[in-house]
Design a protein around this motif. Structure first.
Motif, PDB file in Angstrom:
ATOM      1  N   VAL A  24      21.392  12.703  -3.334  1.00 58.48           N
ATOM      2  CA  VAL A  24      20.135  12.638  -2.567  1.00 58.48           C
ATOM      3  C   VAL A  24      18.965  13.187  -3.552  1.00 58.48           C
ATOM      4  O   VAL A  24      18.894  14.117  -4.023  1.00 58.48           O
ATOM      5  CB  VAL A  24      19.975  13.334  -1.176  1.00 58.48           C
ATOM      6  CG1 VAL A  24      18.734  13.427  -0.645  1.00 58.48           C
ATOM      7  CG2 VAL A  24      21.145  13.079  -0.350  1.00 58.48           C
ATOM      8  N   ALA A  25      17.940  12.299  -3.669  1.00 51.13           N
ATOM      9  CA  ALA A  25      16.837  12.638  -4.516  1.00 51.13           C
ATOM     10  C   ALA A  25      15.734  13.234  -3.477  1.00 51.13           C
ATOM     11  O   ALA A  25      15.414  12.227  -2.719  1.00 51.13           O
ATOM     12  CB  ALA A  25      16.310  11.296  -5.466  1.00 51.13           C
ATOM     13  N   LEU A 122      33.436  20.320  -7.469  1.00 49.04           N
ATOM     14  CA  LEU A 122      34.072  19.117  -6.871  1.00 49.04           C
ATOM     15  C   LEU A 122      33.840  19.384  -5.193  1.00 49.04           C
ATOM     16  O   LEU A 122      33.727  18.154  -4.559  1.00 49.04           O
ATOM     17  CB  LEU A 122      35.358  18.925  -7.336  1.00 49.04           C
ATOM     18  CG  LEU A 122      35.636  18.585  -8.849  1.00 49.04           C
ATOM     19  CD1 LEU A 122      37.239  18.459  -8.995  1.00 49.04           C
ATOM     20  CD2 LEU A 122      34.876  17.510  -9.213  1.00 49.04           C
ATOM     21  N   GLU A 123      33.759  20.394  -4.700  1.00 48.52           N
ATOM     22  CA  GLU A 123      33.761  20.791  -3.483  1.00 48.52           C
ATOM     23  C   GLU A 123      32.446  20.039  -2.907  1.00 48.52           C
ATOM     24  O   GLU A 123      32.491  19.682  -1.743  1.00 48.52           O
ATOM     25  CB  GLU A 123      33.989  22.074  -2.993  1.00 48.52           C
ATOM     26  CG  GLU A 123      34.092  22.405  -1.557  1.00 48.52           C
ATOM     27  CD  GLU A 123      34.204  23.838  -1.163  1.00 48.52           C
ATOM     28  OE1 GLU A 123      34.415  24.347  -0.044  1.00 48.52           O
ATOM     29  OE2 GLU A 123      34.024  24.699  -2.042  1.00 48.52           O
ATOM     30  N   GLN A 124      31.365  20.367  -3.635  1.00 52.18           N
ATOM     31  CA  GLN A 124      30.060  19.983  -3.176  1.00 52.18           C
ATOM     32  C   GLN A 124      29.788  18.774  -3.414  1.00 52.18           C
ATOM     33  O   GLN A 124      29.329  18.057  -4.345  1.00 52.18           O
ATOM     34  CB  GLN A 124      29.105  20.948  -4.201  1.00 52.18           C
ATOM     35  CG  GLN A 124      29.137  22.437  -3.962  1.00 52.18           C
ATOM     36  CD  GLN A 124      28.446  23.180  -4.816  1.00 52.18           C
ATOM     37  OE1 GLN A 124      28.317  22.700  -5.941  1.00 52.18           O
ATOM     38  NE2 GLN A 124      27.641  23.998  -4.333  1.00 52.18           N
ATOM     39  N   ARG A 125      30.295  17.767  -2.454  1.00 57.81           N
ATOM     40  CA  ARG A 125      30.127  16.296  -2.554  1.00 57.81           C
ATOM     41  C   ARG A 125      29.041  15.679  -2.224  1.00 57.81           C
ATOM     42  O   ARG A 125      28.631  14.682  -2.381  1.00 57.81           O
ATOM     43  CB  ARG A 125      31.447  15.849  -1.613  1.00 57.81           C
ATOM     44  CG  ARG A 125      30.997  16.052  -0.222  1.00 57.81           C
ATOM     45  CD  ARG A 125      32.342  15.471   0.731  1.00 57.81           C
ATOM     46  NE  ARG A 125      31.900  15.382   2.234  1.00 57.81           N
ATOM     47  CZ  ARG A 125      31.378  14.350   2.727  1.00 57.81           C
ATOM     48  NH1 ARG A 125      31.021  13.204   1.996  1.00 57.81           N
ATOM     49  NH2 ARG A 125      31.006  14.523   4.139  1.00 57.81           N
ATOM     50  N   ILE A 126      27.906  16.658  -1.338  1.00 62.76           N
ATOM     51  CA  ILE A 126      26.548  15.936  -1.181  1.00 62.76           C
ATOM     52  C   ILE A 126      25.636  16.850  -2.036  1.00 62.76           C
ATOM     53  O   ILE A 126      25.638  18.229  -2.141  1.00 62.76           O
ATOM     54  CB  ILE A 126      26.242  16.363   0.183  1.00 62.76           C
ATOM     55  CG1 ILE A 126      27.240  15.533   1.215  1.00 62.76           C
ATOM     56  CG2 ILE A 126      24.721  16.100   0.533  1.00 62.76           C
ATOM     57  CD1 ILE A 126      26.984  16.092   2.806  1.00 62.76           C
ATOM     58  N   VAL A 127      25.179  16.143  -3.057  1.00 64.38           N
ATOM     59  CA  VAL A 127      24.139  17.135  -3.905  1.00 64.38           C
ATOM     60  C   VAL A 127      22.714  16.311  -3.906  1.00 64.38           C
ATOM     61  O   VAL A 127      22.500  15.396  -3.987  1.00 64.38           O
ATOM     62  CB  VAL A 127      24.533  16.567  -5.471  1.00 64.38           C
ATOM     63  CG1 VAL A 127      23.859  17.170  -6.688  1.00 64.38           C
ATOM     64  CG2 VAL A 127      26.179  17.024  -5.442  1.00 64.38           C
ATOM     65  N   ILE A 128      22.147  17.368  -3.762  1.00 62.63           N
ATOM     66  CA  ILE A 128      20.517  17.173  -3.681  1.00 62.63           C
ATOM     67  C   ILE A 128      19.799  17.537  -4.950  1.00 62.63           C
ATOM     68  O   ILE A 128      19.924  18.598  -5.581  1.00 62.63           O
ATOM     69  CB  ILE A 128      19.890  18.087  -2.532  1.00 62.63           C
ATOM     70  CG1 ILE A 128      20.338  17.914  -1.119  1.00 62.63           C
ATOM     71  CG2 ILE A 128      18.256  17.969  -2.450  1.00 62.63           C
ATOM     72  CD1 ILE A 128      20.133  18.841  -0.176  1.00 62.63           C
ATOM     73  N   VAL A 129      19.191  16.482  -5.710  1.00 61.30           N
ATOM     74  CA  VAL A 129      18.414  16.723  -6.755  1.00 61.30           C
ATOM     75  C   VAL A 129      16.768  16.533  -6.467  1.00 61.30           C
ATOM     76  O   VAL A 129      16.669  15.596  -5.776  1.00 61.30           O
ATOM     77  CB  VAL A 129      18.601  15.549  -7.547  1.00 61.30           C
ATOM     78  CG1 VAL A 129      17.995  15.498  -8.960  1.00 61.30           C
ATOM     79  CG2 VAL A 129      20.211  15.178  -7.736  1.00 61.30           C
ATOM     80  N   LEU A 147      21.164   5.858  -9.451  1.00 60.60           N
ATOM     81  CA  LEU A 147      22.167   7.170  -9.250  1.00 60.60           C
ATOM     82  C   LEU A 147      22.132   7.727  -8.058  1.00 60.60           C
ATOM     83  O   LEU A 147      23.035   8.449  -7.624  1.00 60.60           O
ATOM     84  CB  LEU A 147      21.920   8.090 -10.495  1.00 60.60           C
ATOM     85  CG  LEU A 147      22.105   7.677 -11.834  1.00 60.60           C
ATOM     86  CD1 LEU A 147      21.710   8.687 -12.758  1.00 60.60           C
ATOM     87  CD2 LEU A 147      23.646   7.286 -12.055  1.00 60.60           C
ATOM     88  N   PHE A 148      21.051   7.394  -7.263  1.00 53.71           N
ATOM     89  CA  PHE A 148      20.691   8.028  -6.015  1.00 53.71           C
ATOM     90  C   PHE A 148      21.386   7.340  -4.722  1.00 53.71           C
ATOM     91  O   PHE A 148      20.877   5.967  -4.648  1.00 53.71           O
ATOM     92  CB  PHE A 148      19.253   8.485  -5.744  1.00 53.71           C
ATOM     93  CG  PHE A 148      18.784   9.333  -6.892  1.00 53.71           C
ATOM     94  CD1 PHE A 148      19.480  10.720  -7.039  1.00 53.71           C
ATOM     95  CD2 PHE A 148      17.988   9.187  -7.596  1.00 53.71           C
ATOM     96  CE1 PHE A 148      19.019  11.489  -8.189  1.00 53.71           C
ATOM     97  CE2 PHE A 148      17.261   9.845  -8.749  1.00 53.71           C
ATOM     98  CZ  PHE A 148      17.969  11.073  -8.794  1.00 53.71           C
ATOM     99  N   ASP A 149      21.876   7.801  -3.888  1.00 59.52           N
ATOM    100  CA  ASP A 149      22.493   7.033  -2.609  1.00 59.52           C
ATOM    101  C   ASP A 149      21.214   6.996  -1.506  1.00 59.52           C
ATOM    102  O   ASP A 149      21.156   6.131  -0.678  1.00 59.52           O
ATOM    103  CB  ASP A 149      23.724   7.713  -1.982  1.00 59.52           C
ATOM    104  CG  ASP A 149      24.779   7.732  -2.939  1.00 59.52           C
ATOM    105  OD1 ASP A 149      25.296   6.710  -3.311  1.00 59.52           O
ATOM    106  OD2 ASP A 149      25.108   8.640  -3.420  1.00 59.52           O
ATOM    107  N   TRP A 150      20.264   8.164  -1.619  1.00 62.76           N
ATOM    108  CA  TRP A 150      19.286   8.217  -0.440  1.00 62.76           C
ATOM    109  C   TRP A 150      18.012   8.728  -1.365  1.00 62.76           C
ATOM    110  O   TRP A 150      18.507   9.766  -2.059  1.00 62.76           O
ATOM    111  CB  TRP A 150      19.726   8.880   0.729  1.00 62.76           C
ATOM    112  CG  TRP A 150      19.073   8.701   1.675  1.00 62.76           C
ATOM    113  CD1 TRP A 150      18.483   7.466   2.499  1.00 62.76           C
ATOM    114  CD2 TRP A 150      18.336   9.897   2.478  1.00 62.76           C
ATOM    115  NE1 TRP A 150      17.903   7.649   3.621  1.00 62.76           N
ATOM    116  CE2 TRP A 150      17.636   9.070   3.540  1.00 62.76           C
ATOM    117  CE3 TRP A 150      18.156  11.091   2.356  1.00 62.76           C
ATOM    118  CZ2 TRP A 150      16.628   9.744   4.498  1.00 62.76           C
ATOM    119  CZ3 TRP A 150      17.261  11.784   3.196  1.00 62.76           C
ATOM    120  CH2 TRP A 150      16.797  11.202   4.240  1.00 62.76           C
TER     121      TRP A 150
END
Length: 206
Positions: A24-25, A122-129, A147-150
């Protein structure tokens, strides 16, 4: 947790269902509250999915002051004062979800980035940038978009940005004249660029 924050967290969790890694950006101008709100959003997701959200700050990829001085780049925080290639490489590795990835973190009081300041597991599958230029419609920044899904953009009125930025500089030890100069001759120039030249986000956060 506010209702708005809870709603955003649940929206992201639903969208990320089944994904081994979901990026997520969160973009916006200087002073918009990106660091604060991205941390709150990450915490909100972790309350619902413990340990599954991580946070990557774009500011960790700022070139060191010594390098900026050598290259005579006067507007710190402008797009060309960041290691975009380094950020893109890290995000690509994070997306692959094969190994933990260390990322740098910017220390604002020291005005420098600390290498390896945070680990995306690897556990942190949701990454906010989070960062100013994640949606900037200029090369090489626009190459980050796939590179961003949302994507999420923080909308804040200029008057509020100016007040926040002046206060930030005062708290960092600047006198009033210095805080005004840095706000209007540096930060707000970057803010207008972000507002005018960013790609349309999937959602705006007012």
């Amino acid at each position: 947790m506010t209702p708005e924050l809870d709603s955003l967290a649940r929206q992201i969790i639903r969208s990320a269902e089944g994904a081994s890694r979901y990026l997520v950006a969160l973009a916006g101008p200087p002073g918009a509250g990106k660091s604060y709100r991205s941390a709150l959003l990450c915490e909100a997701i972790n309350q619902l999915l413990p340990g599954q959200a991580g946070l990557v700050p774009m500011d960790g990829y700022h070139f060191d002051n010594a390098m900026l001085g050598k290259q005579q780049l006067p507007i710190k925080g402008a797009p060309h004062t960041f290691d975009v290639d380094g950020l893109r490489s890290a995000l690509e590795r994070i997306r692959q979800a094969q190994h933990p990835v260390a990322v740098p973190v910017f220390d604002r009081p020291l005005d420098l980035a600390r290498a390896g300041g945070r680990l995306i597991t690897l556990e942190q599958r949701i990454v906010i940038v989070e960062g100013n230029y994640l949606l900037l419609d200029r090369s090489p920044w626009r190459e980050l978009r796939p590179l961003f899904d949302w994507t999420l953009f923080l909308d804040v009125d200029d008057e509020i940005l100016v007040d926040r930025l002046i206060q930030r500089w005062l708290e960092m030890g600047q006198d009033h004249a210095g805080a005004l100069e840095r706000t209007h001759c540096k930060d707000m120039l970057n803010a207008q660029l972000v507002k005018r030249c960013s790609l349309p986000p999937d959602q705006r956060w007012h």
